[in-house]
Design a protein around this motif. Structure first.
Motif, mmCIF file in Angstrom:
data_model
loop_
_atom_site.group_PDB
_atom_site.id
_atom_site.type_symbol
_atom_site.label_atom_id
_atom_site.label_comp_id
_atom_site.label_asym_id
_atom_site.label_seq_id
_atom_site.Cartn_x
_atom_site.Cartn_y
_atom_site.Cartn_z
ATOM 1 N N LYS A 172 -6.618 -14.888 14.708
ATOM 2 C CA LYS A 172 -7.472 -13.747 13.410
ATOM 3 C C LYS A 172 -7.691 -12.629 13.772
ATOM 4 N N GLN A 173 -8.123 -12.535 15.454
ATOM 5 C CA GLN A 173 -8.629 -11.199 15.859
ATOM 6 C C GLN A 173 -7.355 -10.279 16.011
ATOM 7 N N ALA A 174 -6.222 -11.007 16.259
ATOM 8 C CA ALA A 174 -5.154 -10.143 16.440
ATOM 9 C C ALA A 174 -4.415 -9.588 15.080
ATOM 10 N N LEU A 175 -4.575 -10.416 14.147
ATOM 11 C CA LEU A 175 -3.930 -10.166 12.816
ATOM 12 C C LEU A 175 -5.070 -9.441 11.898
ATOM 13 N N ASP A 176 -6.182 -9.370 12.256
ATOM 14 C CA ASP A 176 -7.265 -8.573 11.260
ATOM 15 C C ASP A 176 -8.182 -8.345 12.121
ATOM 16 N N PRO A 177 -7.872 -7.353 12.985
ATOM 17 C CA PRO A 177 -8.847 -6.813 14.136
ATOM 18 C C PRO A 177 -10.182 -6.114 13.415
ATOM 19 N N LEU A 178 -10.099 -5.642 12.210
ATOM 20 C CA LEU A 178 -11.333 -4.969 11.553
ATOM 21 C C LEU A 178 -12.026 -6.230 10.709
ATOM 22 N N GLY A 179 -11.376 -7.414 10.540
ATOM 23 C CA GLY A 179 -12.435 -8.295 9.817
ATOM 24 C C GLY A 179 -12.402 -8.113 8.402
ATOM 25 N N ILE A 180 -11.474 -7.774 7.660
ATOM 26 C CA ILE A 180 -11.615 -7.349 6.468
ATOM 27 C C ILE A 180 -11.145 -8.288 5.439
ATOM 28 N N LEU A 181 -10.399 -9.223 5.985
ATOM 29 C CA LEU A 181 -9.734 -10.295 4.984
ATOM 30 C C LEU A 181 -10.493 -11.457 4.952
ATOM 31 N N VAL A 191 -5.158 -2.554 0.112
ATOM 32 C CA VAL A 191 -5.652 -3.164 1.508
ATOM 33 C C VAL A 191 -5.613 -1.890 2.487
ATOM 34 N N ARG A 192 -4.685 -1.038 2.515
ATOM 35 C CA ARG A 192 -4.877 0.151 3.379
ATOM 36 C C ARG A 192 -6.110 1.087 3.085
ATOM 37 N N LEU A 193 -6.651 1.123 1.833
ATOM 38 C CA LEU A 193 -7.829 1.974 1.432
ATOM 39 C C LEU A 193 -9.047 0.899 2.135
ATOM 40 N N CYS A 194 -8.582 -0.343 1.774
ATOM 41 C CA CYS A 194 -10.010 -1.265 2.345
ATOM 42 C C CYS A 194 -9.995 -1.017 3.925
ATOM 43 N N ALA A 195 -8.806 -1.091 4.642
ATOM 44 C CA ALA A 195 -8.960 -0.949 6.019
ATOM 45 C C ALA A 195 -9.570 0.370 6.426
ATOM 46 N N GLN A 196 -9.140 1.423 5.855
ATOM 47 C CA GLN A 196 -9.524 2.936 5.782
ATOM 48 C C GLN A 196 -11.127 2.854 5.945
ATOM 49 N N HIS A 197 -11.654 2.244 4.709
ATOM 50 C CA HIS A 197 -12.996 2.507 4.382
ATOM 51 C C HIS A 197 -13.822 1.251 5.069
ATOM 52 N N ALA A 233 -3.265 -7.328 7.113
ATOM 53 C CA ALA A 233 -4.810 -6.658 6.896
ATOM 54 C C ALA A 233 -4.589 -5.322 6.910
ATOM 55 N N ASP A 234 -3.302 -4.750 7.418
ATOM 56 C CA ASP A 234 -3.183 -3.242 7.566
ATOM 57 C C ASP A 234 -2.430 -2.643 6.628
ATOM 58 N N GLY A 235 -2.100 -3.587 5.643
ATOM 59 C CA GLY A 235 -1.465 -3.059 4.332
ATOM 60 C C GLY A 235 0.003 -3.142 4.386
ATOM 61 N N GLN A 236 0.538 -3.851 5.710
ATOM 62 C CA GLN A 236 1.831 -4.086 5.916
ATOM 63 C C GLN A 236 2.432 -5.067 4.721
ATOM 64 N N VAL A 237 3.680 -5.343 4.482
ATOM 65 C CA VAL A 237 4.100 -6.276 3.702
ATOM 66 C C VAL A 237 4.916 -7.289 4.369
ATOM 67 N N PHE A 238 4.541 -8.610 4.598
ATOM 68 C CA PHE A 238 5.324 -9.627 5.089
ATOM 69 C C PHE A 238 6.318 -10.051 4.133
ATOM 70 N N SER A 239 7.768 -10.109 4.306
ATOM 71 C CA SER A 239 8.651 -10.159 3.359
ATOM 72 C C SER A 239 9.682 -11.183 3.723
ATOM 73 N N MET A 240 9.332 -12.446 3.303
ATOM 74 C CA MET A 240 10.280 -13.427 3.714
ATOM 75 C C MET A 240 10.617 -14.556 2.567
ATOM 76 N N LEU A 241 10.917 -13.807 1.493
ATOM 77 C CA LEU A 241 10.886 -14.494 0.392
ATOM 78 C C LEU A 241 12.192 -15.272 0.185
ATOM 79 N N THR A 242 13.358 -14.790 0.867
ATOM 80 C CA THR A 242 14.908 -15.223 1.001
ATOM 81 C C THR A 242 14.683 -16.550 1.712
ATOM 82 N N PRO A 243 15.086 -17.568 1.239
ATOM 83 C CA PRO A 243 14.829 -18.763 1.774
ATOM 84 C C PRO A 243 15.812 -19.370 2.747
ATOM 85 N N LEU A 244 15.705 -19.643 3.843
ATOM 86 C CA LEU A 244 16.789 -19.989 4.880
ATOM 87 C C LEU A 244 16.500 -21.439 5.217
#
Lengths: 473, 473
Positions: free
Chosen positions: A458-467, A58-64, A175-186
């Motif tokens: 959408k614009q805030a979380l995927d400003p490049l519109g690649i997703l 995804v980082r590569l996709c964002a870059q290109h 969209a920027d390649g960061q990982v949202f990580s909330m697998l631990t259930p609360l």
């Protein structure tokens, strides 16, 4: 070297031969949705094996600036997993990310990768005496990631909710390649916005689901399946309220179909026998289940429930499946409505909801309205009455040419159906999502304030519109 | 004329005398949170009577860049409804928007304004033979809007979920004065992002809740309340699993407290009698309920459940409340822990969660760890074991000066508690929210990716930053 070429070389070196292919023989089967309504092209197909590999991609996709179209089992109903025809996008298969973690029997949960197939998950849970309660026709190919991205429904939503209610924890690549990580259930967590629910049902436009921790429930120790004949949808709704009172949380399914759908199934599959002796305007399929602790009194409960329903004149006739094979035969009728309708000829299908208590009036108003406006058509509503969600099919007049009718009258009918749904305060997509199929309808009929909020998010979380561009919004 | 003056004149003419006041006598009581931990100033207090009036006010605020601090019953636990000390903000009371619509008995729902007080809602539902299941200590002042904005919890979350699970439809005014209008409840709706859940729990930073359609459930026909003594938190957890198996959805409450908390309550209220004869390391309060359809067999079910628990050695002693007044006496003990602890002297309190199955190990590890690090303190965990959520209080050593201790050791202890919670994959706010109380802790300990997403969403939906600034983020 072109931007695309630079991207492909970098992605190839990052993902390896198994992780990235441009071989059209391999890609082609995934470029058309399973119903054959959408077809696209792709620059390449990526199949990362891990979240880390996907994040790098995804980082590569964002870059290109390369768009990404995520895909699970390619069994969606709205074309959400099919790329457009430009051939600019990477088709992203999540199917290699198919690890199922150990079933936590006490905690009734399991963590699994986005590529796990629903049926495999069912089997894994069953092996430990538990159950993943969501099920639907495409269970042999639908994946956990796709089910989450589209907030899938099915026939057991009445009791257990749609996918949204079954996701305890989530992991996604943004969209920027960061990982949202909330697998631990609360079970309780009030640290700000509910980002997990924001990602669920966003059809890959805000993030790519890579793994989830899913809720499991007790296995079914016994089930009672009932077929009833009633005089109207309103009567079916009154019967539903009665069953909810009598069976409480044990009521797991409540599906309706008109006599015409039953007849279509019998025409289509001559081995099917009608559950009741006579004809009835509407039929109801009811499933009541018990886990171990309630199994011994389940049949009594159902017999009492039906007896009271007869006394209160809530139904015309009813039969309890005598054994599991008869129960399966009843469900087979329900599950065969869609293929039986398809066999009858061209039709337009709509997956719609209105407020639960308004559904009888909606069906009673919409069916004659549409049939009068387009003479020779037949409108059929069937499905999840308890969820206020029916599949509303309009079948072309005898002898119509499929493609021509669908592009002409069919489109006009769909527009009319969606307008009616809007007037009734309903939704043009109850469980299938928007994808590319209903994107224009949503733009036309959606609440402008809600659409504006969605576009901002959408614009805030995927400003490049690649997703997954061109889907949903 | 200053910007503020221009705003005040426009707002006054729009809202009238009842709708806007600068009278400090009227405003003052609402400038301090109910626990007296936060105090602020306000330019004025606005009390619109309708959504339309509020929308106009928000547009004026946007135009003149005046911040808005929404407030319901001012009974929040995290200072989320208290303005800062600048005096620049309008304090927005939702209390006049307190209309309750007709109870829909068949559909089990009701639409009501943000200013409706929880207890009033309880009474309205009861009058129709139904129940709104969420309840908590502040029910006499907490409002529907505040409960939604903070995604409030309480003692019945185990079965019915927190506020998030009970909101079927929502109306809110957004930062630009547009009205998000989704009051019509659809059980299934897959038209894009779940904006309703995004607004719920956002503490007034993304929109101002003005009305909601809430889910009601069957009234309680009978309840059985049990007090049990167990040897450890782990034993309590095993007992919980047993009760979940035996009682299923009928299990409505499962609260734990240590012997020390019971003794603190008895010291504080000498009329309270301990439910069991001897002392036990831990106590469990269990509530099992039935609506009409299951009432006759509820007591049998509970007696069998306890009998099996004794046989399996899951508890040391137990008693079933003989009547409703004894049941209430048991609950009074539970509800008196917080005031009893407060009467013992200064303490720091933490509303935390960890994964449900990890809570016993967490308590067993955290309590001695903290008491060893700060000699003379006493750490007490009590509350909602079934939700993985306890209130974790650390009481100052005998003879400490309250304010000095709280600012010194107290702060260090809280930091340590939150660090531990983070190490266990938990949440520093299980049910009270972030507000201003935990904002810095969230910034320090929150997942950077999630925080980044939240800031982007906030920026997208409130680009001027006028909605409850300084709270949460």
């Amino acid at each position: 070297m072109s931007e695309q070429q630079a991207f492909l070389e970098a992605a190839q070196s990052s993902l390896g031969a198994r992780g990235l292919t441009q071989d059209l023989d391999l890609i082609e089967p995934w470029l058309t949705d399973w119903r054959g309504r959408f077809q696209g092209k792709a620059l390449a197909m990526a199949s990362p094996a891990t979240t880390r590999e996907l994040a790098d991609l995804v980082r590569l996709c964002a870059q290109h600036r390369v768009p990404i179209v995520p895909q699970g089992g390619n069994s969606g109903m709205a074309g959400g997993a099919t790329p457009d025809e430009s051939g600019q996008a990477v088709l992203l298969s999540l199917r290699r990310m198919n690890t199922i973690g150990a079933i936590d029997v006490n905690g009734r949960k399991v963590t699994c990768g986005a590529g796990v197939i629903l049926q495999t998950l069912h089997e894994a849970a069953e092996a430990e005496g538990l159950r993943f309660p969501l099920t639907l026709g495409g269970k042999g190919s639908a994946t956990v990631g796709g089910l989450i991205s589209t907030n899938a429904g099915g026939t057991q939503v009445l009791r257990h909710g749609s996918m949204r209610a079954l996701v305890m924890g989530l992991e996604a690549v943004l969209a920027d390649g960061q990982v949202f990580s909330m697998l631990t259930p609360l079970k309780k967590d009030n640290r700000g916005f509910d980002l997990k629910q924001l990602l669920i049902g966003s059809e890959g436009t805000l993030g790519i689901v890579t793994a989830a921790t899913l809720k499991l429930v007790a296995a079914v120790a016994e089930r009672v399946v009932i077929w009833a004949g009633v005089s109207s949808v309103q009567a079916a709704r009154t019967l539903l309220l009665h069953c909810e009172d009598a069976a409480g949380d044990a009521l797991e399914g409540f599906e309706i179909l008109p006599q015409a759908s039953l007849e279509a199934v019998i025409d289509h599959m001559p081995s099917v026998r009608p559950p009741l002796a006579g004809a009835h305007p509407w039929h109801v399929l009811i499933e009541v289940v018990a886990d171990r602790s309630g199994a011994e009194r389940l049949r009594d409960l159902c017999e009492n429930m039906l007896e009271q329903a007869f006394e209160r004149d809530l139904l015309d006739d009813a039969v309890i499946a005598a054994n599991e094979s008869q129960a399966e035969a009843f469900w087979l009728i329900r599950d065969s409505i869609a293929p039986a309708e398809r066999a009858r000829g061209p039709a337009v299908q709509h997956d719609i909801s209105v407020p639960v208590d308004k559904m009888p009036d909606f069906i009673d108003a919409a069916v004659p309205h549409l049939e009068a406006q387009w003479p020779g058509t037949e409108a059929i509503a069937f499905g999840h009455l308890g969820d206020g969600n029916v599949h509303f099919h309009v079948i072309a007049p005898q002898g119509s040419d499929g493609a021509t009718w669908q592009q002409g009258d069919g489109k006009a009918i769909s527009r009319q159906v969606y307008d009616l749904v809007g007037e009734w305060g309903g939704s043009i997509s109850a469980e299938h999502g928007i994808g590319q199929l209903k994107r224009d309808d949503l733009a036309r009929l959606g609440d402008p304030v809600a659409l504006d909020m969605m576009r901002r998010v959408k614009q805030a979380l995927d400003p490049l519109g690649i997703l997954n561009p061109g889907k949903l919004l």
